[in-house]
Write a protein that holds these residues in place. Structure first.
Motif, PDB file in Angstrom:
ATOM      1  N   TYR A  25       0.869  -1.195   0.000  1.00  0.00           N
ATOM      2  CA  TYR A  25       0.000   0.000   0.000  1.00  0.00           C
ATOM      3  C   TYR A  25       0.895   1.230   0.000  1.00  0.00           C
ATOM      4  O   TYR A  25       2.122   1.099   0.176  1.00  0.00           O
ATOM      5  N   GLY A  26       0.324   2.400  -0.152  1.00  0.00           N
ATOM      6  CA  GLY A  26       1.079   3.639  -0.368  1.00  0.00           C
ATOM      7  C   GLY A  26       2.328   3.800   0.475  1.00  0.00           C
ATOM      8  O   GLY A  26       3.455   3.767  -0.028  1.00  0.00           O
ATOM      9  N   VAL A  27       2.133   3.905   1.803  1.00  0.00           N
ATOM     10  CA  VAL A  27       3.267   4.210   2.665  1.00  0.00           C
ATOM     11  C   VAL A  27       4.259   3.051   2.654  1.00  0.00           C
ATOM     12  O   VAL A  27       5.480   3.252   2.638  1.00  0.00           O
ATOM     13  N   MET A  30       6.409   3.202  -0.341  1.00  0.00           N
ATOM     14  CA  MET A  30       7.346   4.323  -0.205  1.00  0.00           C
ATOM     15  C   MET A  30       8.530   3.922   0.674  1.00  0.00           C
ATOM     16  O   MET A  30       9.687   4.159   0.333  1.00  0.00           O
ATOM     17  N   ASN A  42       8.039  11.450  -2.234  1.00  0.00           N
ATOM     18  CA  ASN A  42       6.907  11.955  -1.474  1.00  0.00           C
ATOM     19  C   ASN A  42       5.745  11.010  -1.671  1.00  0.00           C
ATOM     20  O   ASN A  42       5.568  10.418  -2.730  1.00  0.00           O
ATOM     21  N   ILE A  43       4.961  10.864  -0.630  1.00  0.00           N
ATOM     22  CA  ILE A  43       3.865   9.912  -0.663  1.00  0.00           C
ATOM     23  C   ILE A  43       2.903  10.177  -1.834  1.00  0.00           C
ATOM     24  O   ILE A  43       2.370   9.269  -2.459  1.00  0.00           O
ATOM     25  N   SER A  44       2.760  11.490  -2.145  1.00  0.00           N
ATOM     26  CA  SER A  44       1.830  11.826  -3.227  1.00  0.00           C
ATOM     27  C   SER A  44       2.352  11.316  -4.572  1.00  0.00           C
ATOM     28  O   SER A  44       1.583  10.900  -5.427  1.00  0.00           O
ATOM     29  N   ALA A  45       3.693  11.287  -4.702  1.00  0.00           N
ATOM     30  CA  ALA A  45       4.283  10.779  -5.941  1.00  0.00           C
ATOM     31  C   ALA A  45       4.017   9.283  -6.059  1.00  0.00           C
ATOM     32  O   ALA A  45       3.682   8.769  -7.126  1.00  0.00           O
ATOM     33  N   HIS A  47       1.559   7.653  -4.754  1.00  0.00           N
ATOM     34  CA  HIS A  47       0.142   7.509  -5.082  1.00  0.00           C
ATOM     35  C   HIS A  47      -0.086   7.710  -6.573  1.00  0.00           C
ATOM     36  O   HIS A  47      -0.826   6.960  -7.207  1.00  0.00           O
ATOM     37  N   ALA A  48       0.566   8.768  -7.086  1.00  0.00           N
ATOM     38  CA  ALA A  48       0.360   9.080  -8.498  1.00  0.00           C
ATOM     39  C   ALA A  48       0.792   7.904  -9.365  1.00  0.00           C
ATOM     40  O   ALA A  48       0.073   7.494 -10.283  1.00  0.00           O
ATOM     41  N   ARG A  52      -1.479   5.447 -11.717  1.00  0.00           N
ATOM     42  CA  ARG A  52      -1.179   5.310 -13.129  1.00  0.00           C
ATOM     43  C   ARG A  52      -1.061   3.820 -13.503  1.00  0.00           C
ATOM     44  O   ARG A  52      -1.611   3.368 -14.507  1.00  0.00           O
ATOM     45  N   GLU A  55      -4.358   2.307 -13.753  1.00  0.00           N
ATOM     46  CA  GLU A  55      -5.040   2.684 -14.993  1.00  0.00           C
ATOM     47  C   GLU A  55      -4.523   1.854 -16.169  1.00  0.00           C
ATOM     48  O   GLU A  55      -5.268   1.493 -17.075  1.00  0.00           O
ATOM     49  N   MET A  63      -9.649  -2.609  -0.803  1.00  0.00           N
ATOM     50  CA  MET A  63      -9.477  -1.943   0.478  1.00  0.00           C
ATOM     51  C   MET A  63      -9.127  -2.977   1.539  1.00  0.00           C
ATOM     52  O   MET A  63      -9.725  -4.058   1.586  1.00  0.00           O
ATOM     53  N   ARG A  74      -8.905   2.647   6.361  1.00  0.00           N
ATOM     54  CA  ARG A  74      -8.422   1.424   5.722  1.00  0.00           C
ATOM     55  C   ARG A  74      -7.293   1.763   4.754  1.00  0.00           C
ATOM     56  O   ARG A  74      -7.177   2.897   4.294  1.00  0.00           O
ATOM     57  N   ARG A  76      -5.401   0.948   1.066  1.00  0.00           N
ATOM     58  CA  ARG A  76      -5.708   0.369  -0.242  1.00  0.00           C
ATOM     59  C   ARG A  76      -4.559  -0.585  -0.598  1.00  0.00           C
ATOM     60  O   ARG A  76      -3.408  -0.146  -0.704  1.00  0.00           O
TER      61      ARG A  76
END
Lengths: 111, 868
Positions: A25-27, A30, A42-45, A47-48, A52, A55, A63, A74, A76
């Motif tokens: 998952y995200g963190v 990372m 960065n966490i947002s990167a 996520h991006a 992608r 997609e 979840m 929760r 992802r």
């Protein structure tokens, strides 16, 4: 074409998702990336990139369970899809193929 | 229990609230959980080290997450859809209450029209002379002198000052001196006595007057004259008159011919009112000795500075020049020469006594502005009252809207939009009203020719934008905020009731009537005083008197010979000065104190002819020799100023001659009512100095005798225009102003009454419609119309009484103070304004409520009650 192309960061993240199975998952991605490659993102990167990849159909997500440290939210969880596995294999293959064609002498000397 | 503890724990280490809220605001709902979760996880990890760092990191993350992909699609309600609904419902409501909406819009339009008109008026006043392109470089030099311990700023400055300035201040580009004179202007057989302006030839390079014919070199030749379009029509008819000649007879019988070298137009905002311009050299030829004299004062001095030079540069030179002036004329010491910029004249010109440019005192305009603002507020309150009342029938609509999902903001938006549309409509109506009615009326009332124009496009935009904003805020936002606050459940259950019964509405109505009572009573106080002054005794009988100004004293004897044969003429006398026409100021020294006085030099019989009323002693007598030398007649004010108990026989010195008081006459008005009556003294002079002939006519023969006099004058002085006038016309300017003020204030009072009554009418008719069922039930139970009427009007009677008690005295005292400020000897205002105001109000209120009650009275109760 663009949809099939796997960028360098994308490839790393995709690999990490595979590594962390079944808890990617995200963190987590990372942290793992930072540990393994020393790249601090960065966490947002992250996520991006994950969005992608989803997609492009290389990962799918569901979840997970809520946890205390997330304020009861929760995670992802990302999982490799068949397309994702194939993409990783292809990338690996291309790399190996190219690497194997490097003349020995070129690897022995460096200018 | 456990969850509470964790909550507490969380609160103490939770990230910055605003950032978290910001995240929740922008983030897509389906992504929020993981994003917020990740952010919190990182925060929780970091906060163990340092809360500050964790906070910063959290904020940074929130900002970094602010990406197109994560941002929620802003849910925009297509404006068209709701707007259409708002407008449609608004329109339906407006149409359903046709009369009320009309009153609402119309009332507001009246207020707006008034505001627009007054604004244009003020705008014009504050932007006089805007057509002068160099006005930022033009300065007027004035003369501050000490007169009776008062500092007075005069437009008159020494003739020599102009040249001295030009020679000493390098920044000066041009100077213009202006000297006023008189002359009899003749073209063919047309002769009129005219005021002439003698100016430097630089006049047209300083001031920009539009030329109809000719150009800026028009004043270069000594034989040239420049006239205005008005004078061109007066003397030459409608043909072009460049190159035409006219002759002018100056004093001392000197006649000279001049050629018209230019015709100019005076724009409406011009304040230098001249008709004839002549080169100043013509004047110097007439009076050779005054060319370069520090003792001689010319009427005006204007300076054009070079670009990038300021008028202040003149100050040090002016200070030095004051000493020059002191040396040459020690008896009229100049304190300093003060420089006014031409631009500042539009609101400072009134400080300059006998200045040549700039409008009058702006006080009157400010008062008008205040009144216009009050009227506008009145209209707004009106609108507010009626909107709040109207909305009471729309509570159900609001309830339904809220139940369906309208937020409070949306309800507010709906009502603000509605009132914005109505206000814009009123603004348009007001504009039309101002253009077609108010401006022409005001111009006709005040004898003005102010065009419907703004000084600049900017002021136009600012004015209308701020006007609309003000109206929408005052009249729309409050009702909207008020209504939108109701809870839908209580509305739909029928618990919320307001409108006529609410405190808010009553306070509004009271405020509205306080304002209108203030205006009405104030206007009537002023009007009452104006009427009083127009009827006030002048202190002498003036209705049977004619005065004939003489062109030269030699005309007196031949005219007297003719006049003495006319049997309708019962008295005549010559004089050097004349009451109300020429009041020479002078001063008398008594016991070391100087007093300002008016000193008339008159012939024998003058006081009898002018019907001045003797109080004590006697008037001048031909038989007594000393009367021609030392006797004086004074007025009561003279006596009281000197502090004499027995005035007859008192001796004082005047003009280095010993004077003996032989008579005291009643105080009389020689000047308009804006000024105090000064001590007045009459002394005898001989025929060589006569400038006026005063004639007393038998009652009833004034017109015929005037016609005869005109003929007689032609025999005596064929070259000079007849300028005789009835003594009644002495204050014709003042009388005209007074009449204008009366009409203007009546108009304002009428507007104020109209506005309040429109408001009251709208409100009452609305409330009656609401309570129609109640009244029908009452009628069925036997109440008669009168009882219902009482029930209906009781509320309004209370409101009106309170408003009257507050508003009437306020208006009274404010206006009374203003009247005392303007006039020296006004009437002590009596109860008349109160009575008139209250009567007017009672009549209109009874009429408005009564006309509505007719509906109730004639309504068949069965019909009203059947429908439900």
């Amino acid at each position: 074409m663009k949809g099939n192309y796997l960028g360098e960061l994308e490839e790393l993240v995709l690999l990490t998702v595979g590594v962390l199975y079944p808890e990617a998952y995200g963190v987590g991605v990372m942290d793992e990336l930072e540990n393994q490659t020393g790249r601090s993102l960065n966490i947002s990167a992250v996520h991006a990139v994950l969005t992608r990849l989803e997609e492009k159909g290389y990962v799918k997500s569901k979840m997970g369970d809520p946890s205390q440290e997330r304020g009861g939210r929760r995670k992802r969880i990302f999982l490799l899809t068949a397309a994702g596995k194939r993409a990783l294999e292809e990338a690996n293959e291309v790399r190996n193929q190219l690497f194997s064609q490097i003349p020995k002498i070129a690897l022995q000397f460096s200018y | 229990m456990k969850s509470r503890i964790t909550n507490n724990h969380q609160r103490s280490t939770s990230p910055p609230k605003w950032a978290d809220r910001f995240l929740m605001w922008y983030c897509r709902a389906d992504l929020l959980e993981e994003i917020q979760g990740d952010a919190y996880e990182l925060y929780t990890r970091q906060v163990k080290e340092s809360k500050f760092k964790a906070d910063l990191q959290f904020i940074w993350n929130v900002l970094r997450f602010f990406r197109i992909r994560n941002i929620a699609k802003i849910k925009i309600t297509p404006p068209g859809i709701m707007l259409k609904s708002y407008l449609l419902i608004g329109l339906r409501n407006a149409l359903r209450n046709g009369a009320t909406s009309f009153i609402n819009t119309f009332g507001l339009a009246i207020g707006i029209a008034g505001a627009i008109t007054i604004f244009i008026f003020t705008d014009q006043f504050l932007h006089t002379d805007d057509f002068q392109l160099k006005r930022d470089r033009i300065y007027q030099v004035t003369n501050v002198v000490n007169r009776d311990n008062n500092k007075v700023t005069l437009g008159d400055v020494p003739m020599a000052l102009g040249e001295a300035l030009q020679n000493n201040v390098p920044g000066i580009e041009k100077i213009v001196r202006m000297e006023l004179g008189d002359g009899a202007v003749r073209v063919g057989n047309t002769v009129f006595s005219e005021q002439l302006y003698f100016v430097d030839s630089s006049f047209f390079s300083v001031f920009n007057f539009p030329f109809v014919e000719g150009d800026v070199s028009a004043l270069d030749s000594k034989k040239s004259i420049v006239i205005t379009q008005k004078m061109a029509t007066k003397y030459f008819g409608n043909k072009t008159c460049l190159g035409e000649t006219l002759s002018i007879k100056f004093s001392a019988n000197r006649v000279e011919e001049f050629t018209v070298t230019a015709v100019i137009n005076q724009p409406a905002s011009n304040t230098i009112y001249f008709n004839f311009l002549l080169p100043i050299d013509v004047y110097f030829d007439l009076r050779k000795e005054q060319v370069n004299d520090w003792r001689y004062l010319t009427d005006g001095l204007f300076v054009l500075m070079q670009p990038n030079h300021k008028g202040e540069e003149m100050e040090s030179t002016l200070e030095r020049l004051v000493t020059l002036q002191h040396a040459s004329s020690p008896e009229w010491l100049t304190e300093k020469f003060k420089v006014y910029s031409y631009q500042s004249l539009s609101n400072q010109a009134h400080e300059i006594e006998s200045g040549l440019a700039g409008p009058g005192n702006p006080q009157g305009v400010y008062v008008l502005c205040v009144i216009a603002f009050v009227l506008l507020m009145l209209a707004c309150f009106n609108y507010m009252n009626i909107s709040v009342a109207t909305v009471s029938t729309r509570l159900k609509e609001i309830g339904i809207r809220k139940v369906i999902g309208s937020s409070r903001q949306e309800i507010m938006k709906q009502f603000v939009i509605e009132s914005f549309v109505l206000c814009s409509f009123s603004l348009l109506a007001g504009l039309i009203m101002a253009y077609f009615f108010f401006m022409p009326w005001l111009n006709a009332l005040m004898d003005y020719e102010i065009p419907f124009a703004f000084s600049s496009a900017q002021s136009l935009v600012y004015f209308f934008a701020s006007l609309l904003l003000l109206i929408v805020i005052v009249s729309g936002v409050y009702p909207a905020a008020y209504i939108s606050n109701f809870k839908p459940v209580s509305i739909l259950k029928g618990k919320e009731k307001f409108g006529q019964r609410s405190m808010f509405s009553r306070v509004l109505l009271t405020v509205q009537f306080v304002l209108s009572f203030m205006t009405i009573v104030g206007c009537f106080v002023f009007i009452d005083n104006s009427f009083y002054l127009s009827k006030k005794d002048w202190g002498y009988n003036h209705d049977q008197n004619i005065v004939v100004p003489l062109a030269s004293s030699t005309q007196y004897l031949p005219l007297r010979d003719l006049v003495s044969t006319q049997k309708n003429i019962i008295g005549y006398a010559g004089s050097k000065d004349h009451i109300a026409w020429w009041n020479p100021r002078s001063s008398v020294e008594q016991a070391g104190q100087r007093y300002e006085i008016v000193s008339y030099k008159v012939g024998f019989d003058y006081l009898e002819t002018m019907n001045v009323r003797l109080k004590e002693g006697r008037l001048f007598d031909k038989e007594i020799q000393s009367d021609a030398i030392e006797s004086v007649v004074v007025n009561e004010k003279f006596v009281s100023t000197m502090g004499w108990n027995k005035p007859i026989g008192q001796i004082f010195e005047y003009d280095s001659i010993k004077r003996v008081v032989i008579g005291v006459v009643q105080n009389f008005h020689y000047d308009d009512f804006y000024r105090d009556i000064l001590p007045v003294m009459f002394s005898v002079t001989n025929e060589e100095s006569y400038n006026y002939m005063s004639i007393k006519i038998e009652e009833g023969n004034t017109l015929a005798t005037e016609a005869w006099l005109r003929e007689a004058w032609k025999k005596v002085a064929p070259d000079d225009p007849y300028e005789g006038a009835l003594q009644d016309k002495a204050f014709s300017n003042w009388v005209r102003n007074n009449g204008q003020e009366i009409r203007l204030l009546s108009f304002i009072a009428a507007m104020s009454i109209l506005l309040s009554c429109l408001g009251l009418f709208g409100l009452v008719s609305y409330n009656i419609t609401r309570r129609l069922k109640e009244f029908s039930v009452r009628k069925i139970f036997g109440a008669n119309t009168l009882q219902v009427f009482r029930l209906m009007s009781l509320d309004y009677v209370w409101i009106l009484s309170i408003a009257f008690i507050i508003g009437a005295p306020t208006g009274f005292f404010l206006m009374d103070a203003l009247v005392h400020h303007i006039y020296k000897d006004p009437q002590t205002a009596g109860p008349a304004p109160f009575i008139i105001a209250i009567l007017l109000m009672i009549v209109t209120v009874v009429f408005t409520i009564g006309s509505q009650m007719k509906r109730v009275a004639e309504e068949n109760p069965a019909k009203t009650l059947r429908s439900e």
